[in-house]
Design an enzyme around this catalytic site. Structure first.
Site, PDB file in Angstrom:
ATOM      1  N   HIS A 146     -18.935 -29.450 -12.438  1.00  0.00           N
ATOM      2  CA  HIS A 146     -17.976 -28.299 -12.488  1.00  0.00           C
ATOM      3  C   HIS A 146     -18.177 -27.756 -13.889  1.00  0.00           C
ATOM      4  O   HIS A 146     -18.518 -28.304 -14.850  1.00  0.00           O
ATOM      5  CB  HIS A 146     -16.689 -28.489 -11.806  1.00  0.00           C
ATOM      6  CG  HIS A 146     -15.781 -29.948 -12.710  1.00  0.00           C
ATOM      7  ND1 HIS A 146     -15.947 -31.231 -12.461  1.00  0.00           N
ATOM      8  CD2 HIS A 146     -15.308 -29.649 -13.959  1.00  0.00           C
ATOM      9  CE1 HIS A 146     -15.084 -31.774 -13.311  1.00  0.00           C
ATOM     10  NE2 HIS A 146     -14.858 -30.780 -14.287  1.00  0.00           N
TER      11      HIS A 146
HETATM   12  P1  TYD Z   1     -12.879 -34.358  -9.863  1.00  0.00           P
HETATM   13  O1  TYD Z   1     -12.578 -33.117 -10.456  1.00  0.00           O
HETATM   14  O2  TYD Z   1     -13.588 -34.263  -8.478  1.00  0.00           O
HETATM   15  O3  TYD Z   1     -13.242 -35.357 -10.741  1.00  0.00           O
HETATM   16  P2  TYD Z   1     -14.594 -35.591 -11.825  1.00  0.00           P
HETATM   17  O4  TYD Z   1     -14.553 -34.456 -12.548  1.00  0.00           O
HETATM   18  O5  TYD Z   1     -14.511 -36.928 -12.612  1.00  0.00           O
HETATM   19  O6  TYD Z   1     -15.788 -35.903 -10.760  1.00  0.00           O
HETATM   20  O7  TYD Z   1     -11.498 -34.864  -9.270  1.00  0.00           O
HETATM   21  C1  TYD Z   1     -11.108 -35.964  -8.355  1.00  0.00           C
HETATM   22  C2  TYD Z   1      -9.678 -35.692  -7.505  1.00  0.00           C
HETATM   23  O8  TYD Z   1      -8.927 -35.979  -8.544  1.00  0.00           O
HETATM   24  C3  TYD Z   1      -9.796 -34.268  -7.067  1.00  0.00           C
HETATM   25  O9  TYD Z   1      -8.886 -34.336  -5.765  1.00  0.00           O
HETATM   26  C4  TYD Z   1      -8.794 -33.734  -7.940  1.00  0.00           C
HETATM   27  C5  TYD Z   1      -8.000 -34.875  -8.781  1.00  0.00           C
HETATM   28  N1  TYD Z   1      -7.319 -34.755 -10.007  1.00  0.00           N
HETATM   29  C6  TYD Z   1      -6.081 -34.584 -10.143  1.00  0.00           C
HETATM   30  O10 TYD Z   1      -5.314 -34.752  -9.398  1.00  0.00           O
HETATM   31  N2  TYD Z   1      -5.675 -34.545 -11.406  1.00  0.00           N
HETATM   32  C7  TYD Z   1      -6.599 -34.487 -12.575  1.00  0.00           C
HETATM   33  O11 TYD Z   1      -6.138 -34.567 -13.659  1.00  0.00           O
HETATM   34  C8  TYD Z   1      -7.944 -34.463 -12.301  1.00  0.00           C
HETATM   35  C9  TYD Z   1      -8.922 -34.528 -13.487  1.00  0.00           C
HETATM   36  C10 TYD Z   1      -8.162 -34.705 -10.973  1.00  0.00           C
END
Ligand code: TYD
Length: 136
Positions: free
Chosen positions: A55
């Site tokens: 992302h």
């Molecule tokens: P995601 O963005 O997929 O993680 P990464 O960038 O490590 O692949 O996030 C995973 C899940 O966690 C998603 O459902 C959003 C949630 N999340 C939060 O609730 N708070 C946060 O600060 C972050 C970074 C993610």
């Protein structure tokens, strides 16, 4: 989304206090990284072969440290990519807004420690690479 370049992404070292009792690093509001930290999150128990990230953020800045173990971060500004290797708890990668990132090649037991410039807000994410390309 900001027209940032991967050239704005760079490794930033933190102080390291080493002794025979171990090492200590710290980050405080003295301009060590180019934003104020509002949120900390960390990823762990990452299975072998997993990929994280995938992302871009519209406004938020991030600073990523390998709290344990090692991994690679591929940053992409829509026209150029660069891979950084993170394996040191006192050296992290600053990722500017408007940069696509992929986290790959995790070693066993690795911990991804992230400082972010704002609270979690899904509206700040671009999770579709084609959308990202269109907006850059
Ligand atoms: P995601 O963005 O997929 O993680 P990464 O960038 O490590 O692949 O996030 C995973 C899940 O966690 C998603 O459902 C959003 C949630 N999340 C939060 O609730 N708070 C946060 O600060 C972050 C970074 C993610």
């Amino acid at each position: 989304m900001k027209k940032t370049s991967i050239k704005e992404c760079r490794m930033i070292s933190l102080p390291k206090e080493g002794s025979d009792r171990g090492s200590l690093s710290f980050l405080e509001g003295n301009g060590a990284i180019p934003f104020d930290v509002k949120r900390v999150y960390y990823t762990y128990d990452i299975p072998s072969g997993a990929e994280r990230g995938g992302h871009a953020h519209i406004e938020q800045h991030e600073y990523v440290i390998a709290g344990a173990g090692s991994f690679e971060i591929v940053v992409d500004d829509g026209s150029e990519k660069k891979t950084f290797f993170l394996n040191s708890p006192n050296k992290g990668l600053y990722i500017a807004p408007g940069i696509w990132r992929e986290l790959i090649s995790f070693s066993s037991g690795s911990v991804v420690l992230v400082m972010a410039s704002d609270v979690y807000d899904e509206r700040d994410y671009i999770r579709d690479y084609e959308d990202f390309k269109v907006q850059k």
